[in-house]
Design a protein around this motif. Structure first.
Motif, PDB file in Angstrom:
ATOM      1  N   GLU A 194       0.835  -1.205   0.000  1.00  0.00           N
ATOM      2  CA  GLU A 194       0.000   0.000   0.000  1.00  0.00           C
ATOM      3  C   GLU A 194       0.868   1.254   0.000  1.00  0.00           C
ATOM      4  O   GLU A 194       0.555   2.240  -0.669  1.00  0.00           O
ATOM      5  CB  GLU A 194      -0.930  -0.008   1.212  1.00  0.00           C
ATOM      6  CG  GLU A 194      -1.944   1.128   1.232  1.00  0.00           C
ATOM      7  CD  GLU A 194      -2.849   1.123   0.011  1.00  0.00           C
ATOM      8  OE1 GLU A 194      -3.182   2.222  -0.481  1.00  0.00           O
ATOM      9  OE2 GLU A 194      -3.212   0.028  -0.471  1.00  0.00           O
ATOM     10  N   GLU A 195       1.974   1.204   0.740  1.00  0.00           N
ATOM     11  CA  GLU A 195       2.873   2.354   0.760  1.00  0.00           C
ATOM     12  C   GLU A 195       3.513   2.559  -0.619  1.00  0.00           C
ATOM     13  O   GLU A 195       3.657   3.690  -1.088  1.00  0.00           O
ATOM     14  CB  GLU A 195       3.953   2.128   1.829  1.00  0.00           C
ATOM     15  CG  GLU A 195       4.836   3.344   2.103  1.00  0.00           C
ATOM     16  CD  GLU A 195       6.082   3.397   1.239  1.00  0.00           C
ATOM     17  OE1 GLU A 195       6.628   4.492   1.034  1.00  0.00           O
ATOM     18  OE2 GLU A 195       6.507   2.323   0.742  1.00  0.00           O
ATOM     19  N   ARG A 199       3.103   5.737  -3.381  1.00  0.00           N
ATOM     20  CA  ARG A 199       4.204   6.414  -4.070  1.00  0.00           C
ATOM     21  C   ARG A 199       3.930   6.512  -5.569  1.00  0.00           C
ATOM     22  O   ARG A 199       4.266   7.512  -6.213  1.00  0.00           O
ATOM     23  CB  ARG A 199       5.507   5.650  -3.823  1.00  0.00           C
ATOM     24  CG  ARG A 199       5.963   5.643  -2.378  1.00  0.00           C
ATOM     25  CD  ARG A 199       6.507   6.994  -1.961  1.00  0.00           C
ATOM     26  NE  ARG A 199       7.728   7.321  -2.698  1.00  0.00           N
ATOM     27  CZ  ARG A 199       8.258   8.544  -2.734  1.00  0.00           C
ATOM     28  NH1 ARG A 199       7.654   9.539  -2.100  1.00  0.00           N
ATOM     29  NH2 ARG A 199       9.374   8.765  -3.401  1.00  0.00           N
TER      30      ARG A 199
END
Length: 468
Positions: A194-195, A199
């Motif tokens: 998810e991170e 991005r």
């Protein structure tokens, strides 16, 4: 509330052909609307109901309040207006009214439209006539041309630079994952993906973000997940490499790469006017957005086209077409190798219920067609095909469609095994050959519509049986 979809409502002489009950129910945005609409498909709740010879249907439906709901449908669109507070397209009252209309002239007779319905219909026709002239004057800019081409080019260059930075970062993250071992993906959980997806959103590459999110769900998908994760990582690496080296690619492949990373493109080329048969319509959820896919086949052009419509924030997509109907309309294709997507333009006359199935081939030919499309677009999940003279048969723990003449077969996708449509297909066949339209991909064949083999006369058509 106004529920509508644009189009060209030019009229034909003579009454509009009434749709079948199944065609009406195929318009429902979900099962709850289908059930609620069916309850309103009787004469009891309705008053002052009627239909016009140009395809308009109207009526007053008794609700929980003192005033009945005013419902009107222009079947040439189709387009809907209802005074109820529903945010679904079409609402249960529009579905019930169309079911009443499909029941025959005794249920909903020809009449003169009342003032409240006539005002909306006339306004809709005027807007369509005005819209039909936009962007067609060769002496001036079209509606799709940017007001400032220089500024638009600079914005495109800035976005391309951001996507490039995002692709380079994603390449490094994929390399770190493979160097550390795929087991780390299971231990890290979904947060890592998810991170990374966030991005990619920052890099203005929504296509890359969507594929990254799909990677995050694979470690929890059951036995064999490392092989599936490696395969999807390879495809994502290929997309990254394609973007970073897009100047070296053939134009068709370069367009596919731009589309896959998330760059939108406007439809281009001259519109194709044809009698388009509505083959299938279904919705797929994607986070907070619902995507509606409508497959069409052109009788004269032989083209298969995909229309997309989107609904967000609890709203159903506004595009809805009766499955099995034939629509005289213009479609403008989108660019891109392996892409069938098109934009719906002007429509002429009202839909008819005569829609013959497309010409089909064998399962082996369907696999070959999908393979051919993959040459220019390796990220293509599936390809539209029609199978002719196939028989549904059990195979191990699933089902397959077998060539009646023998020699080849296609497994049915696991997702289709739990749908009622599979049993409708089996019942339609009864052990005899049928014609089936669907999507052929690496997971198998997803059946979307079927026709009995004893009714494929292209002059008279045959009833389309929706399978989804």
């Amino acid at each position: 509330m106004l529920l509508t979809h644009g189009g060209e409502p030019s009229r034909t002489a003579g009454p509009a052909v009434r749709w079948t009950m199944e065609q009406v129910l195929a318009l429902a945005p979900d099962d709850a609307s289908r059930r609620a609409g069916t309850k309103l498909g009787a004469a009891g709740p309705w008053s002052d109901a009627g239909c016009g010879d140009s395809g308009a249907v109207w009526g007053l439906c008794k609700g929980s309040g003192k005033k009945p709901y005013q419902t009107v449908v222009d079947t040439a669109g189709p387009a809907y207006k209802c005074s109820c507070p529903s945010r679904k397209f079409p609402c249960k009252h529009a579905l019930g009214l169309l079911l009443l209309w499909a029941g025959g002239e005794s249920a909903l007779p020809l009449a003169e439209e009342p003032g409240w319905a006539g005002e909306w219909l006339e306004g809709r026709r005027e807007r369509a006539v005005a819209a039909s002239g936009q962007g067609r004057d060769a002496s001036g800019p079209t509606a799709r041309e940017p007001a400032d081409p220089v500024a638009a080019r600079r914005r495109a260059e800035r976005r391309a630079a951001r996507i490039t930075a995002g692709a380079e970062e994603l390449e490094q993250r994929l390399a770190d994952l493979l160097h550390g071992g795929l087991a780390a993906a299971e231990q890290a959980g979904y947060g890592m993906w998810e991170e990374t997806a966030a991005r990619m959103i920052d890099a203005q590459a929504p296509g890359l973000a969507a594929r990254v999110r799909e990677l995050g769900a694979i470690p929890a998908s059951g036995p064999g997940w490392p092989a599936r994760l490696l395969e999807e990582c390879a495809l994502l690496h290929l997309l990254d490499a394609g973007w970073l080296n897009r100047s070296l690619l053939p134009e068709r492949s370069a367009v596919a790469v731009r589309t896959r990373v998330g760059l939108t493109a406007a439809p281009e080329g001259p519109p194709v006017r044809d009698h388009w048969t509505v083959l299938a319509q279904y919705d797929t959820p994607d986070g907070k957005i619902v995507t509606r896919r409508v497959w069409l086949y052109g009788r004269d052009s032989g083209r298969t086209a995909l229309l997309l419509s989107f609904g967000a924030a609890g709203r159903s997509p506004d595009l809805a077409m009766p499955v099995g109907a034939a629509i005289d309309a213009e479609l403008t294709p989108y660019p891109g190798a392996g892409q069938s997507r098109a934009e719906l333009g002007a429509r002429f006359g009202t839909p008819t219920t005569v829609g013959a199935p497309p010409p089909g081939g064998t399962p082996a030919a369907a696999v070959a067609a999908y393979g051919h499309a993959l040459r220019d677009d390796p990220w293509l999940e599936s390809w539209p095909v029609t199978l002719h003279e196939v028989i549904p048969a059990p195979s191990g723990g699933g089902w397959q469609l077998t060539d009646a003449a023998g020699g080849s077969a296609l497994p049915v996708t696991p997702a289709a095994l739990s749908r009622p449509g599979l049993w409708k297909l089996v019942a339609l066949s009864g052990g005899a050959p049928v014609t089936v339209f669907g999507e052929c991909g690496h997971r198998g064949f997803n059946p979307l519509a079927a026709w009995a083999e004893n009714g494929t006369d292209t002059d008279t058509g045959t009833e389309t049986v929706p399978l989804i």
